[in-house]
Design a protein around this motif. Structure first.
Motif, PDB file in Angstrom:
ATOM      1  N   HIS A  27       0.836  -1.206   0.000  1.00  0.00           N
ATOM      2  CA  HIS A  27       0.000   0.000   0.000  1.00  0.00           C
ATOM      3  C   HIS A  27       0.869   1.254   0.000  1.00  0.00           C
ATOM      4  CE1 HIS A  27      -2.542   3.182   1.592  1.00  0.00           C
ATOM      5  NE2 HIS A  27      -3.553   2.511   1.068  1.00  0.00           N
ATOM      6  N   ALA A  28       1.930   1.235   0.783  1.00  0.00           N
ATOM      7  CA  ALA A  28       2.820   2.399   0.820  1.00  0.00           C
ATOM      8  C   ALA A  28       3.493   2.607  -0.532  1.00  0.00           C
ATOM      9  CB  ALA A  28       3.867   2.212   1.913  1.00  0.00           C
ATOM     10  N   TRP A  29       3.915   1.529  -1.178  1.00  0.00           N
ATOM     11  CA  TRP A  29       4.554   1.650  -2.487  1.00  0.00           C
ATOM     12  C   TRP A  29       3.559   2.173  -3.518  1.00  0.00           C
ATOM     13  CZ3 TRP A  29       3.237  -1.081  -6.953  1.00  0.00           C
ATOM     14  CH2 TRP A  29       4.078  -0.848  -8.036  1.00  0.00           C
ATOM     15  N   ALA A  31       0.945   3.994  -3.073  1.00  0.00           N
ATOM     16  CA  ALA A  31       0.583   5.383  -2.811  1.00  0.00           C
ATOM     17  C   ALA A  31       1.710   6.336  -3.195  1.00  0.00           C
ATOM     18  CB  ALA A  31       0.235   5.559  -1.336  1.00  0.00           C
ATOM     19  N   SER A  32       2.949   5.864  -3.175  1.00  0.00           N
ATOM     20  CA  SER A  32       4.067   6.761  -3.426  1.00  0.00           C
ATOM     21  C   SER A  32       4.489   6.819  -4.891  1.00  0.00           C
ATOM     22  CB  SER A  32       5.265   6.334  -2.576  1.00  0.00           C
ATOM     23  OG  SER A  32       5.743   5.080  -3.012  1.00  0.00           O
ATOM     24  N   THR A  33       4.060   5.902  -5.739  1.00  0.00           N
ATOM     25  CA  THR A  33       4.537   5.855  -7.119  1.00  0.00           C
ATOM     26  C   THR A  33       3.549   6.430  -8.119  1.00  0.00           C
ATOM     27  OG1 THR A  33       3.684   3.626  -7.394  1.00  0.00           O
ATOM     28  CG2 THR A  33       5.981   3.845  -6.709  1.00  0.00           C
ATOM     29  N   GLY A  34       2.428   6.962  -7.674  1.00  0.00           N
ATOM     30  CA  GLY A  34       1.444   7.493  -8.607  1.00  0.00           C
ATOM     31  C   GLY A  34       0.693   6.410  -9.338  1.00  0.00           C
ATOM     32  N   ASP A  36      -2.030   5.096  -8.544  1.00  0.00           N
ATOM     33  CA  ASP A  36      -3.481   5.262  -8.497  1.00  0.00           C
ATOM     34  C   ASP A  36      -4.035   5.837  -9.790  1.00  0.00           C
ATOM     35  OD1 ASP A  36      -2.195   7.622  -8.018  1.00  0.00           O
ATOM     36  OD2 ASP A  36      -3.641   8.352  -6.535  1.00  0.00           O
TER      37      ASP A  36
END
Length: 93
Positions: A27-29, A31-34, A36
């Motif tokens: 989930h953290a990865w 959310a941080s790589t765009g 979505d």
């Protein structure tokens, strides 16, 4: 506390640990790589008609998995032996 409760609570704790170990970093990865916006775009441009090859393959795979599970359950329940009688001449001593 019965042994079943102890085993159940240990299994639940292990499964929770494994899920959190895998889900939180993913989930953290994401959310941080765009990722979505890529997922939203892929959902919008997805074809709506038919199952296609992967739908058929996924359905067959699902049927094979279910059939394998049913087969294992049937074989295990069929090979389950009744307790042997100590009066039986073939009873190990």
């Amino acid at each position: 506390m019965s042994s079943v409760s102890k085993v159940w609570s240990r299994v639940a704790a292990a499964v929770t640990g494994v899920v959190l170990t895998l889900v939180v970093p993913a989930h953290a990865w994401a959310a941080s790589t765009g990722l979505d916006s890529v997922m939203v775009e892929a959902a919008r441009s997805r074809r709506r008609g038919g199952f296609g090859f992967f739908g058929l393959f996924g359905g067959l795979c699902c049927l094979f998995v279910v059939a394998a599970i049913v087969l294992v359950i049937v074989l295990v329940s069929r090979n389950r032996k009744k307790p042997r009688d100590p009066q039986d001449p073939g009873y190990p001593r």
